[in-house]
Scaffold this active site. Structure first.
Site, PDB file in Angstrom:
ATOM      1  N   ASN A   9      28.848 -49.861 112.243  1.00  0.00           N
ATOM      2  CA  ASN A   9      29.940 -48.913 112.003  1.00  0.00           C
ATOM      3  C   ASN A   9      29.962 -47.932 113.178  1.00  0.00           C
ATOM      4  OD1 ASN A   9      31.669 -46.921 111.127  1.00  0.00           O
ATOM      5  ND2 ASN A   9      30.390 -46.240 109.417  1.00  0.00           N
ATOM      6  N   LYS A  11      31.974 -45.601 113.762  1.00  0.00           N
ATOM      7  CA  LYS A  11      32.503 -44.268 113.404  1.00  0.00           C
ATOM      8  C   LYS A  11      33.516 -43.810 114.468  1.00  0.00           C
ATOM      9  CE  LYS A  11      28.360 -43.450 110.754  1.00  0.00           C
ATOM     10  NZ  LYS A  11      27.407 -42.525 110.183  1.00  0.00           N
ATOM     11  N   HIS A  96      32.812 -44.779 102.632  1.00  0.00           N
ATOM     12  CA  HIS A  96      31.666 -44.229 103.363  1.00  0.00           C
ATOM     13  C   HIS A  96      31.458 -42.778 102.931  1.00  0.00           C
ATOM     14  CE1 HIS A  96      29.156 -42.825 106.603  1.00  0.00           C
ATOM     15  NE2 HIS A  96      28.848 -44.083 106.818  1.00  0.00           N
ATOM     16  N   GLU A  98      30.947 -40.223 104.515  1.00  0.00           N
ATOM     17  CA  GLU A  98      31.704 -39.253 105.314  1.00  0.00           C
ATOM     18  C   GLU A  98      33.139 -39.145 104.805  1.00  0.00           C
ATOM     19  OE1 GLU A  98      30.631 -41.076 109.055  1.00  0.00           O
ATOM     20  OE2 GLU A  98      28.571 -40.441 108.692  1.00  0.00           O
ATOM     21  N   GLU A 168      23.898 -46.300 101.040  1.00  0.00           N
ATOM     22  CA  GLU A 168      23.587 -45.410 102.168  1.00  0.00           C
ATOM     23  C   GLU A 168      23.279 -44.018 101.629  1.00  0.00           C
ATOM     24  OE1 GLU A 168      25.529 -46.791 106.063  1.00  0.00           O
ATOM     25  OE2 GLU A 168      27.066 -45.726 104.979  1.00  0.00           O
ATOM     26  N   GLY A 174      22.336 -40.601 109.922  1.00  0.00           N
ATOM     27  CA  GLY A 174      22.376 -39.842 111.167  1.00  0.00           C
ATOM     28  C   GLY A 174      21.292 -38.772 111.277  1.00  0.00           C
ATOM     29  N   SER A 214      19.991 -44.403 109.225  1.00  0.00           N
ATOM     30  CA  SER A 214      18.927 -44.343 110.241  1.00  0.00           C
ATOM     31  C   SER A 214      18.138 -45.641 110.390  1.00  0.00           C
ATOM     32  CB  SER A 214      17.992 -43.158 109.973  1.00  0.00           C
ATOM     33  OG  SER A 214      18.714 -41.932 110.078  1.00  0.00           O
TER      34      SER A 214
HETATM   35  P1  13P Z   1      23.165 -44.020 111.088  1.00  0.00           P
HETATM   36  O1  13P Z   1      22.650 -45.430 111.298  1.00  0.00           O
HETATM   37  O2  13P Z   1      23.615 -43.374 112.349  1.00  0.00           O
HETATM   38  O3  13P Z   1      22.220 -43.204 110.292  1.00  0.00           O
HETATM   39  O4  13P Z   1      24.491 -44.168 110.208  1.00  0.00           O
HETATM   40  C1  13P Z   1      24.470 -44.966 109.082  1.00  0.00           C
HETATM   41  C2  13P Z   1      25.858 -45.117 108.606  1.00  0.00           C
HETATM   42  O5  13P Z   1      26.462 -44.158 108.133  1.00  0.00           O
HETATM   43  C3  13P Z   1      26.500 -46.431 108.738  1.00  0.00           C
HETATM   44  O6  13P Z   1      27.694 -46.477 108.031  1.00  0.00           O
END
Ligand code: 13P
Length: 250
Positions: A9, A11, A96, A98, A168, A174, A214
């Site tokens: 992803n 983003k 997601h 976010e 997740e 992140g 992560s």
């Molecule tokens: P990270 O791997 O940067 O922690 O992000 C995970 C994520 O949100 C994938 O959708």
């Protein structure tokens, strides 16, 4: 054996030029990776058409990161599932954390998005996950239960077969803090059991549940080694070809 999947992803990262270069290099490297691992990449909307031109879509599945909750019409700035399908997108990430946290997307809205995605014969990668506060207050199973039940459980058996679930934990996204492999396994088993109760053993046994948060080259193999973890949804590490490939090969 369920097929393993590693999804990147991206983003809201990369210029168009950088995105094309990243896709090209992933495409080159994936040729040498294990054929039995499914690879998905989800670039920003603006890059999808150009990325599609530089990847082998037989090997790499092109995904979008979001879609509108309505099929078409006067929704300025939105992008529909059918538009994404017309570009050659095969899967859409829905819900997601976010999107849930910053854009107020509720389970009800996400359920509409999942339905629209499936109605276009695309795969939905449906995300769930608890915040640190929810985990520490002991509400984590309740939260995941409602995200799964309210987001997915009005789907038919045929529909749910085209859903990939991604667990997740918000506190792991992140942050560099990953869930332990035991924490991931515990929640994946819980989710698979929910699917079992609603849809029965065959579907529960086949549904793919990815872990995200992560995941890095040095922790991927331990997490992916757990029985109910079928691969990963990768953020930061999917922006670097060598890291993404190490995770695929894990
Ligand atoms: P990270 O791997 O940067 O922690 O992000 C995970 C994520 O949100 C994938 O959708």
């Amino acid at each position: 054996m369920r097929k393993r999947i590693v999804a990147g992803n991206w983003k809201m990262n990369t210029s168009l030029e950088e995105g094309i270069a990243l896709a090209k290099s992933i495409n080159e490297e994936v040729k040498a990776s294990k054929e039995d691992i499914g690879v998905i990449i989800a670039p920003p909307f603006t890059h999808l058409t150009s990325v599609k031109e530089v990847i082998n879509t037989e090997r790499i599945c092109l995904a979008a990161q979001n879609c509108a909750a309505e099929a078409k019409g006067a929704y300025t700035g939105e992008v529909s599932a059918s538009m994404l399908k017309s570009l050659g997108v095969k899967a859409i990430i829905i819900g997601h954390s976010e999107r849930r946290a910053y854009y107020g997307e509720t389970n009800e809205i996400l359920n509409k998005k999942v339905k629209l995605t499936l109605s276009e014969s695309l795969k939905a990668i449906y995300c769930c996950g608890e915040t640190l506060e929810e985990r520490e207050s002991g509400k984590l199973f309740e939260i995941i239960n409602s995200q799964i039940v309210d987001g997915l459980f009005n789907l038919s058996n045929e529909e749910i077969e085209n859903v990939i679930i991604a667990y997740e934990p918000v506190w792991a996204i992140g942050t560099g803090v990953t869930a332990s492999s035991d924490q991931a396994q515990e929640m994946h088993a819980f989710i698979r059991n929910l699917v079992n109760q609603k849809y029965g053993g065959k579907i529960a046994n086949e549904v793919k549940i990815l872990y995200g948060g992560s995941v890095k080259p040095d922790n991927a193999s331990e997490i992916f080694g757990k029985e109910d973890v079928d691969g990963g949804l990768i953020g930061g590490a999917s922006l670097k070809t060598s890291d993404f490939l190490s995770i695929i090969n894990a």
